[in-house]
Design an enzyme around this catalytic site. Sequence first.
Site, PDB file in Angstrom:
ATOM      1  N   GLY A 114      -8.279  -7.792   1.087  1.00  0.00           N
ATOM      2  CA  GLY A 114      -6.711  -7.766   1.836  1.00  0.00           C
ATOM      3  C   GLY A 114      -6.307  -9.255   2.148  1.00  0.00           C
ATOM      4  O   GLY A 114      -5.324  -9.452   1.820  1.00  0.00           O
ATOM      5  N   ARG A 143       0.999  -1.195  -0.023  1.00  0.00           N
ATOM      6  CA  ARG A 143      -0.118  -0.062   0.077  1.00  0.00           C
ATOM      7  C   ARG A 143       0.854   1.301  -0.058  1.00  0.00           C
ATOM      8  O   ARG A 143       0.492   2.184  -0.447  1.00  0.00           O
ATOM      9  CB  ARG A 143      -0.937  -0.047   0.977  1.00  0.00           C
ATOM     10  CG  ARG A 143      -2.135  -0.742   0.977  1.00  0.00           C
ATOM     11  CD  ARG A 143      -3.106  -0.893   2.280  1.00  0.00           C
ATOM     12  NE  ARG A 143      -4.320  -1.396   1.833  1.00  0.00           N
ATOM     13  CZ  ARG A 143      -5.297  -1.839   2.617  1.00  0.00           C
ATOM     14  NH1 ARG A 143      -4.969  -1.645   3.816  1.00  0.00           N
ATOM     15  NH2 ARG A 143      -6.462  -2.282   2.386  1.00  0.00           N
TER      16      ARG A 143
END
Length: 400
Positions: free
Chosen positions: A354, A37
Site C-alpha cells: 500500500g 481498489r
Amino acid sequence: MELLSIKKLDLTGKKVFIRCDFNVPMDEFGNISDDRRIRSALSTINYCLDQECAVILASHFGRPRGKVDEKYSLIPVARRIQHLLKRDVKMAKDVIGKDALAKASSLKPSEVLLLENLRFEEDETKNDKEFSKKLASLAEFYINDAFGVSHRAHSSVEGITHFFDNNHKAAGFLLQKEITFFSKLINNPVRPFAAIIGGSKVSGKLEALMNLLPKVDKIFIGGGMAFTFLKKMGYNIGASLVEDDLLEEAGHIMDKAKKLGVKFYLPVDVIAADKFSEDAVSKIVTTQEIPNAWMGLDIGPATVRLYREGLADVQTVLWNGPMGVYEMEKFARGSSKIANFVADSYATTIVGGGDTADLVQRVGVDDEMSFISTGGGASLELLEGKILPGVEPLIIQEED
Ligand code: AMP
C-alpha cells in the site's frame, strides 16, 4: 496453479456475493483519496451485471474492531461505486441484520447492493462458522475478488467458501490477475531480476526476503530496515530505527545472499535528522558518519546514484517498501528519485504494498509501472511462497 474461473459459472440472472477490497484511503474530510481498489473491482462487477445478476458487494474498511462506527461506514464507497458504474447502488444499514437480509432477498437481477462494513461484526475476523453461513445464505454464488485481504482467514474470505461447491464459487478477475502475475514473477522472471525492499521494519519482510533470495539476482535495501543490516555490519547508526532482536537474522540474510551470489546493496549515505519530524535539522552523511542521537530517515544522493547504477541492467523489478519517510517532504527525495528511475526503465516493474503504491502515485509515475498490486500483505505472503487462505479453496484440484 489454476483457479476456479468466474467465466465457467452459470451466472445468468443469479444472485452473486462478491467479496471486494474497498479498503481505500480517505482524507481528513472523509473523501476517498485513491479509488484504485474500487476501480480494480469493476471488471468483475460489470461482468456479473452483464449476466443480469443481482450483485451483492461486501468489503471491510479500516479497523472498527467488531463495533459499528460511523467513521468506518461504507456509504462514501457506495457513492463512488454508483458514480463509477453509472447505476444505482443500494446500501444496507448493516452486514447481516434485518436491513441487509431484507434488501438482499428483494434484490432483483441487474441491481447492486453494498453491505455495511464487514468488520462491524466481530465474527468476521474470527472466521466464525455461523457468521460465514449467514453471509453465504445471501446469494447463490460466491466470488472472491479481494486480493488485498486473501491472506486473512476471515469469514467473508475463507469461511464462506465452504458453503459453496465448485460450480458455485470462483476467483474474480482481479484476484485471478494478481495471482497469475505473482506466480509468473516468482517462477519465471525475466533476468536480471531485482527486488527493492524498503519500509520500516525487517520483521515484516523477513520471510519474504529469505524466500526471495534464491529467486532474485540483486536486492536493494532502503528505508528503516536498512539500519538493522548496517548495525549488524558494525556501523554506528545513531538513533535510527533498529530491531536489535533481528541482528542475527540480518546476518543470516547477508550470508545467504553471499552464498547464493545475490548482489546485496545497502545504503552508503543517508539523510540524517535530529528528530523524527518535518521540521528536523537534517544533513547528508555517509553511513559511516551518522551522528549519535541522529536518525537516518531517507537514503542519500550517493545511494541513489549507486542504486541507479545497479538497477541499470535489470529486466524485472519488484518494489515493496519506501526508501525513506516519504510522507514527509524532506525525506521523500530518495523514494521519489528511485520511483522516477524505475518508471523510466524498460524493465517490467511490479509495485507491491500500500505504501509503495501510494508513493508512486504521489510521485505521479503510477501509470508508468507495469503492475501495481492492490495487496501489500497478500503479495508479500505470495512472495514468501505461501498459499493464501482465501485462494486455497478456489484452486482447481487435480481430481476435479
Ligand atoms: P512498511 O509498512 O514496513 O512498508 O513501512 C512503511 C513505512 O516505513 C512508511 O510509513 C515510512 O515512513 C517508514 N519508513 C521508511 N523509512 C524509514 C526510516 N528510515 N525510519 C523510519 N521509518 C521509515
